[in-house]
Design a protein around this motif. Structure first.
Motif, PDB file in Angstrom:
ATOM      1  N   SER A 130       0.830  -1.199   0.000  1.00 56.48           N
ATOM      2  CA  SER A 130       0.000   0.000   0.000  1.00 56.48           C
ATOM      3  C   SER A 130       0.866   1.252   0.000  1.00 56.48           C
ATOM      4  O   SER A 130       0.552   2.244  -0.672  1.00 56.48           O
ATOM      5  CB  SER A 130      -0.924   0.002   1.219  1.00 56.48           C
ATOM      6  N   ALA A 131       1.955   1.230   0.759  1.00 55.52           N
ATOM      7  CA  ALA A 131       2.853   2.388   0.796  1.00 55.52           C
ATOM      8  C   ALA A 131       3.487   2.619  -0.573  1.00 55.52           C
ATOM      9  O   ALA A 131       3.633   3.762  -1.022  1.00 55.52           O
ATOM     10  CB  ALA A 131       3.933   2.168   1.857  1.00 55.52           C
ATOM     11  N   ILE A 132       3.872   1.547  -1.259  1.00 57.35           N
ATOM     12  CA  ILE A 132       4.464   1.679  -2.594  1.00 57.35           C
ATOM     13  C   ILE A 132       3.447   2.237  -3.575  1.00 57.35           C
ATOM     14  O   ILE A 132       3.757   3.104  -4.405  1.00 57.35           O
ATOM     15  CB  ILE A 132       5.001   0.316  -3.076  1.00 57.35           C
ATOM     16  N   ALA A 133       2.194   1.757  -3.488  1.00 55.73           N
ATOM     17  CA  ALA A 133       1.143   2.240  -4.387  1.00 55.73           C
ATOM     18  C   ALA A 133       0.926   3.739  -4.215  1.00 55.73           C
ATOM     19  O   ALA A 133       0.788   4.484  -5.198  1.00 55.73           O
ATOM     20  CB  ALA A 133      -0.157   1.479  -4.128  1.00 55.73           C
ATOM     21  N   LEU A 134       0.906   4.213  -2.971  1.00 55.63           N
ATOM     22  CA  LEU A 134       0.718   5.636  -2.724  1.00 55.63           C
ATOM     23  C   LEU A 134       1.927   6.438  -3.189  1.00 55.63           C
ATOM     24  O   LEU A 134       1.780   7.550  -3.709  1.00 55.63           O
ATOM     25  CB  LEU A 134       0.456   5.874  -1.239  1.00 55.63           C
ATOM     26  N   ALA A 135       3.119   5.883  -3.014  1.00 53.02           N
ATOM     27  CA  ALA A 135       4.326   6.580  -3.472  1.00 53.02           C
ATOM     28  C   ALA A 135       4.320   6.729  -4.997  1.00 53.02           C
ATOM     29  O   ALA A 135       4.771   7.754  -5.531  1.00 53.02           O
ATOM     30  CB  ALA A 135       5.569   5.834  -3.010  1.00 53.02           C
ATOM     31  N   LEU A 136       3.810   5.725  -5.695  1.00 50.63           N
ATOM     32  CA  LEU A 136       3.735   5.797  -7.157  1.00 50.63           C
ATOM     33  C   LEU A 136       2.759   6.871  -7.630  1.00 50.63           C
ATOM     34  O   LEU A 136       2.854   7.341  -8.767  1.00 50.63           O
ATOM     35  CB  LEU A 136       3.313   4.438  -7.728  1.00 50.63           C
ATOM     36  N   CYS A 137       1.835   7.259  -6.765  1.00 51.96           N
ATOM     37  CA  CYS A 137       0.856   8.273  -7.149  1.00 51.96           C
ATOM     38  C   CYS A 137       1.410   9.694  -7.035  1.00 51.96           C
ATOM     39  O   CYS A 137       0.857  10.606  -7.651  1.00 51.96           O
ATOM     40  CB  CYS A 137      -0.385   8.156  -6.265  1.00 51.96           C
ATOM     41  N   VAL A 138       2.461   9.890  -6.256  1.00 55.47           N
ATOM     42  CA  VAL A 138       2.983  11.242  -6.041  1.00 55.47           C
ATOM     43  C   VAL A 138       3.423  11.891  -7.357  1.00 55.47           C
ATOM     44  O   VAL A 138       3.012  13.022  -7.657  1.00 55.47           O
ATOM     45  CB  VAL A 138       4.126  11.229  -5.012  1.00 55.47           C
ATOM     46  N   PRO A 139       4.263  11.234  -8.184  1.00 51.70           N
ATOM     47  CA  PRO A 139       4.600  11.869  -9.472  1.00 51.70           C
ATOM     48  C   PRO A 139       3.392  12.037 -10.382  1.00 51.70           C
ATOM     49  O   PRO A 139       3.343  12.970 -11.187  1.00 51.70           O
ATOM     50  CB  PRO A 139       5.629  10.914 -10.084  1.00 51.70           C
ATOM     51  N   GLY A 140       2.393  11.156 -10.253  1.00 51.08           N
ATOM     52  CA  GLY A 140       1.178  11.312 -11.039  1.00 51.08           C
ATOM     53  C   GLY A 140       0.424  12.574 -10.670  1.00 51.08           C
ATOM     54  O   GLY A 140      -0.111  13.273 -11.539  1.00 51.08           O
ATOM     55  N   VAL A 141       0.368  12.874  -9.365  1.00 46.04           N
ATOM     56  CA  VAL A 141      -0.274  14.114  -8.916  1.00 46.04           C
ATOM     57  C   VAL A 141       0.475  15.318  -9.464  1.00 46.04           C
ATOM     58  O   VAL A 141      -0.132  16.288  -9.936  1.00 46.04           O
ATOM     59  CB  VAL A 141      -0.329  14.155  -7.371  1.00 46.04           C
ATOM     60  N   TRP A 142       1.806  15.269  -9.423  1.00 48.81           N
ATOM     61  CA  TRP A 142       2.604  16.381  -9.950  1.00 48.81           C
ATOM     62  C   TRP A 142       2.325  16.592 -11.440  1.00 48.81           C
ATOM     63  O   TRP A 142       2.109  17.719 -11.890  1.00 48.81           O
ATOM     64  CB  TRP A 142       4.089  16.109  -9.730  1.00 48.81           C
ATOM     65  N   LEU A 143       2.320  15.513 -12.207  1.00 53.47           N
ATOM     66  CA  LEU A 143       2.074  15.633 -13.641  1.00 53.47           C
ATOM     67  C   LEU A 143       0.668  16.152 -13.933  1.00 53.47           C
ATOM     68  O   LEU A 143       0.472  16.971 -14.840  1.00 53.47           O
ATOM     69  CB  LEU A 143       2.268  14.272 -14.319  1.00 53.47           C
ATOM     70  N   LEU A 144      -0.294  15.691 -13.154  1.00 57.09           N
ATOM     71  CA  LEU A 144      -1.680  16.099 -13.386  1.00 57.09           C
ATOM     72  C   LEU A 144      -1.870  17.587 -13.098  1.00 57.09           C
ATOM     73  O   LEU A 144      -2.472  18.312 -13.894  1.00 57.09           O
ATOM     74  CB  LEU A 144      -2.608  15.259 -12.510  1.00 57.09           C
ATOM     75  N   VAL A 145      -1.353  18.054 -11.967  1.00 53.78           N
ATOM     76  CA  VAL A 145      -1.494  19.466 -11.619  1.00 53.78           C
ATOM     77  C   VAL A 145      -0.667  20.335 -12.558  1.00 53.78           C
ATOM     78  O   VAL A 145      -1.072  21.451 -12.915  1.00 53.78           O
ATOM     79  CB  VAL A 145      -1.080  19.693 -10.151  1.00 53.78           C
ATOM     80  N   ARG A 146       0.464  19.802 -12.998  1.00 51.37           N
ATOM     81  CA  ARG A 146       1.346  20.569 -13.883  1.00 51.37           C
ATOM     82  C   ARG A 146       0.689  20.856 -15.241  1.00 51.37           C
ATOM     83  O   ARG A 146       1.108  21.781 -15.949  1.00 51.37           O
ATOM     84  CB  ARG A 146       2.652  19.802 -14.090  1.00 51.37           C
ATOM     85  N   LEU A 147      -0.336  20.095 -15.592  1.00 51.91           N
ATOM     86  CA  LEU A 147      -1.053  20.366 -16.833  1.00 51.91           C
ATOM     87  C   LEU A 147      -1.677  21.754 -16.828  1.00 51.91           C
ATOM     88  O   LEU A 147      -1.761  22.413 -17.862  1.00 51.91           O
ATOM     89  CB  LEU A 147      -2.152  19.327 -17.042  1.00 51.91           C
TER      90      LEU A 147
END
Length: 263
Positions: free
Chosen positions: A31-48
């Motif tokens: 679960s911790a790894i899954a959440l860590a993988l989402c952090v760059p996704g959040v950055w990319l999404l907001v960066r749009l």
């Protein structure tokens, strides 16, 4: 097909146990790894839609969320749901900006993974499709737009075909995703006959809008509100300004584009 808990993320956690130990740590670390993988996704999404400093701030808030930390600590499978919610829109958005069909297709495929996690993630494709509708509507004369939509949908259905082609799963998909995850179950556990389903849904939406004031204490975890009442009032005002406020277009990508607020 299970009505709520899918098999795939349990298999992933079994894999982490093989790698990190056949104990509680090996179970929870997934679960911790899954959440860590989402952090760059959040950055990319907001960066749009926003400058880099805003994207970094959003990713930092996500990474430091003590609610998510609580879920990763107890090892609940809910954490895996965020991957098919965050990454498809990020991949589709950057695929549209860079004109990369393969990236849009990858976003559709990742959204399809939501059918193999918790029930709510089965609607993860909808935010990505809404983003495509705003920035690349499938008009008949727009050949590139048709290619983008076809790539996303074909990839999505290719991943979900093992479930969708089995008609015995359709009732579960309809009642658990289309009609609201766990809505009927919660209504059965906490009957309120004077309240209609629509009022019940709208009340939950209102509660979700002020979720930063919510605290929870039970046998699994204890966490307090994300913000104090004064800061939460500023956050509520910030949400309004995010939608109706003005952001000067920078000429770089979609920053300042009105469609970003609409999405």
């Amino acid at each position: 097909m299970d009505e709520f808990y899918a098999v795939a993320h349990t298999m992933v956690q079994a894999g982490t146990m093989l790698l990190f130990g056949m104990d509680g740590y090996g179970w929870r670390i997934g679960s911790a790894i899954a959440l860590a993988l989402c952090v760059p996704g959040v950055w990319l999404l907001v960066r749009l839609f926003y400058p880099q400093r805003i994207a970094l701030l959003a990713a930092g808030f996500f990474a430091g969320s003590h609610l998510l930390m609580s879920y990763s600590k107890i090892g609940y499978n809910h954490a895996y749901t965020l991957i098919p919610f965050i990454w498809p829109s990020a991949l589709v958005g950057w695929g549209l900006r860079r004109d990369k069909v393969w990236m849009v297709a990858l976003g559709g495929a990742v959204a399809g993974l939501g059918f193999y996690t918790l029930a709510l993630a089965r609607v993860a494709l909808l935010p990505a499709l809404w983003l495509m509708l705003l920035y690349q509507p499938p008009l008949p004369r727009k050949r590139r737009a048709i290619q983008m939509w076809a790539a996303a949908l074909i990839a999505f259905f290719a991943v979900t075909a093992p479930i969708l082609l089995n008609s015995s799963n359709w009732h579960v998909l309809w009642t658990r995703a289309a009609l609201g995850t766990r809505l009927r179950e919660e209504r059965a556990l906490h009957p309120e006959p004077e309240i209609s389903d629509m009022v019940y849904i709208m009340r939950n939406v209102l509660h979700g809008g002020f979720s930063w004031l919510w605290s929870n204490v039970n046998s699994h975890w204890i966490f307090g509100a994300h913000l104090d009442p004064l800061s939460s009032g500023a956050a509520a005002l910030g949400l309004v300004l995010l939608v109706i406020g003005r952001q000067k277009p920078t000429g770089v990508g979609w920053v300042g584009d009105w469609r970003g607020r609409l999405w």
